[in-house]
Design an enzyme around this catalytic site. Structure first.
Site, PDB file in Angstrom:
ATOM      1  N   LYS A  43       0.818  -1.214   0.000  1.00 44.03           N
ATOM      2  CA  LYS A  43       0.000   0.000   0.000  1.00 44.03           C
ATOM      3  C   LYS A  43       0.854   1.268   0.000  1.00 44.03           C
ATOM      4  CE  LYS A  43      -4.192  -2.156   1.538  1.00 44.03           C
ATOM      5  NZ  LYS A  43      -3.824  -3.568   1.719  1.00 44.03           N
TER       6      LYS A  43
HETATM    7  C1  PLP Z   1      -4.505  -4.597   1.297  1.00 44.33           C
HETATM    8  C2  PLP Z   1      -3.773  -5.867   1.178  1.00 44.33           C
HETATM    9  C3  PLP Z   1      -4.199  -6.875   0.310  1.00 44.33           C
HETATM   10  C4  PLP Z   1      -5.460  -6.754  -0.507  1.00 44.33           C
HETATM   11  O1  PLP Z   1      -5.375  -5.748  -1.466  1.00 44.33           O
HETATM   12  P1  PLP Z   1      -6.686  -5.174  -2.153  1.00 44.33           P
HETATM   13  O2  PLP Z   1      -6.224  -4.074  -3.027  1.00 44.33           O
HETATM   14  O3  PLP Z   1      -7.573  -4.699  -1.049  1.00 44.33           O
HETATM   15  O4  PLP Z   1      -7.297  -6.305  -2.907  1.00 44.33           O
HETATM   16  C5  PLP Z   1      -3.414  -8.008   0.199  1.00 44.33           C
HETATM   17  N1  PLP Z   1      -2.291  -8.161   0.941  1.00 44.33           N
HETATM   18  C6  PLP Z   1      -1.863  -7.227   1.782  1.00 44.33           C
HETATM   19  C7  PLP Z   1      -0.628  -7.463   2.572  1.00 44.33           C
HETATM   20  C8  PLP Z   1      -2.575  -6.039   1.933  1.00 44.33           C
HETATM   21  O5  PLP Z   1      -2.140  -5.091   2.772  1.00 44.33           O
END
Ligand code: PLP
Length: 466
Positions: free
Chosen positions: A112
């Site tokens: 993220k």
């Molecule tokens: C947020 C997250 C996901 C999922 O991602 P999305 O964009 O919500 O599908 C998967 N793995 C990790 C470690 C995350 O932080």
């Protein structure tokens, strides 16, 4: 570039307004009115470029009219300069077919950061242009919260209120949020699940008076700018593995459908994507929706992959809109039906629109452990549980052996070290830059998961407009 809402009755906006608004005023999500197309030559021209240069080329069409290429480059240099790996998102080989795309070299150790470091820069640029102030309200299942807080901590024109489900995020995740003691950062632990927290945030955005008074904005993956930033690494990885001459498949551990939707956009832009594998844990609403059209909300079961413990997947609406023929008013009806009954069937057009590109898999705890051990024994790689769900799905999918399969590694294993230790017997150390996380002071409040309690808390602390 102009953007339209998935629900057909909000005004079209440019990139700057869409970035600051987050959710559209009709409750929908913004998408470009049409996809920019990259020619084979343009894709070939990305070979050998740095991550930042790739980012500028891939994102330029989406920000046109709001940022010049030089402005975009400055923001990308600032955002990606904070990553601890020069490639920003390096590829690691696991065997003759399988690769990992490591997306966790940012300041908070999850993918993220790739989107939120850029979003923090975009907010600052746009707010100083307008001399305006913003209140970010978000819900996090763990990783969004720390990445968003890191991206905006200490910025003068922004306050951030981050809701997390009490006791349902890992200790590392919680401390990465609650030990940031900047005066514009407010952490709220609510009594409830991630979906409850997300529903509270949605309700605040639907309250026009509250939203207007505090100039609310979203950092959840409903914000278009986040998805846009994630398109870049699909291009970056595919070009390194032979695109445009060669097709590449991606396996994506999925929760809110943001990361994998960015892959869909890359394919729409012309990247030769052979398959997008949607990997879910036992909270499998997306697997059911893609495999037999059943989008119905179950009870959230807590797992070792909390960032995927989701039974309502916000960004799926974007796929339903685009793959289903872009009929906003019909989709608004369909979504209202879902919000009432917590269940809906995909239309034939939506199913057919998704079928050629997507496949899906539901991976349980055993499948996750097996994938973790396979990567460790065969390639010496320690995976976090989310990435392991993605790898398990990648190995199950029958992809032609001539096509490389890239699993998106979405978190550093140290972020989920208890789960990794349970599965592999190895406890991954926190990277040096996180070293004293467990010695730092924490600050957060616990609130009941009610609209009244949370809005009262925010109203007392946020900066009202004007
Ligand atoms: C947020 C997250 C996901 C999922 O991602 P999305 O964009 O919500 O599908 C998967 N793995 C990790 C470690 C995350 O932080």
């Amino acid at each position: 570039m102009q953007y339209q809402s998935t629900r057909g009755s909000a005004p079209a906006l440019g990139f700057e307004d869409v970035t600051l608004a987050g959710l559209a005023s009709d409750g929908g999500l913004y998408l470009p009115t049409s996809w920019p197309a990259f020619s084979t030559d343009q894709i070939r021209g990305l070979a050998g470029l740095s991550y930042v240069e790739t980012a500028v080329r891939v994102m330029a069409p989406f920000v046109a009219g709001s940022l010049s290429e030089d402005e975009l480059r400055d923001l990308c240099v600032a955002a990606y300069g904070r990553f601890s790996h020069q490639a920003v998102t390096p590829l690691v080989q696991l065997d003759h077919q399988h690769w990992l795309l490591e997306l966790f070299h940012g300041p908070t150790l999850a993918f993220k950061d790739v989107a939120l470091q850029l979003l923090g820069q975009l907010f600052e640029r746009f707010l100083s242009r307008r001399d305006d102030h913003l209140t970010i309200v978000g819900a996090t299942s763990g990783d969004t919260g720390s990445a968003a807080i890191d991206a905006v901590a200490g910025r003068e024109k922004i306050d951030i209120f981050m809701l997390h489900p009490e006791g349902r995020v890992s200790d590392v995740q919680r401390r990465q949020m609650t030990t940031v003691l900047a005066p514009n950062v407010y952490n709220i632990a609510i009594d409830g699940s991630f979906d409850d927290a997300q529903a509270l945030v949605k309700a605040m955005f639907n309250d026009a008076a509250f939203k207007g008074r505090f100039n609310l904005s979203a950092v959840n993956s409903i914000n278009w700018a986040r998805l846009m930033a994630q398109i870049v690494y699909y291009f970056y990885a595919a070009v390194r593995l032979g695109a445009p001459e060669r097709e590449v498949a991606f396996s994506v551990p999925t929760g809110n459908f943001g990361d994998v939707f960015a892959g869909y956009v890359a394919a729409k832009m012309g990247l030769p994507v052979a398959k997008l594998i949607v990997a879910t844990n036992v909270n499998d609403i997306l697997h059911r929706a893609l495999s037999d059209g059943d989008y119905s909300q179950g009870q959230v079961v807590p797992t070792a992959t909390p960032s995927m413990d989701i039974q309502v997947s916000s960004n799926f609406e974007r796929l339903l809109f685009d793959a289903g023929g872009r009929d906003g008013l019909a989709l608004a009806d369909q979504m209202r039906g879902f919000e009432t009954s917590k269940a809906m069937r995909l239309t034939n057009a939506q199913r057919e629109g998704a079928a050629h590109l997507f496949s899906s898999a539901r991976v349980d705890a055993d499948g996750m452990t097996t994938a973790m051990r396979w990567a460790y024994d065969g390639a010496g790689q320690i995976l976090d549980p989310h990435s392991a769900i993605g790898l398990a799905a990648a190995r199950e999918a029958s992809i032609d052996p001539s096509i490389p399969v890239v699993t998106l590694a979405t978190a550093h294993p140290a972020k989920f070290r208890d789960a990794v230790e349970r599965a592999t017997g190895t406890r991954p150390p926190l990277p040096a830059r996180m070293g004293d996380l467990f010695a730092r002071e924490e600050s957060y409040v616990k609130l009941p998961g009610t609209f009244e309690a949370v809005t009262a808390y925010i109203a007392e602390r946020a900066t009202p407009r004007g």
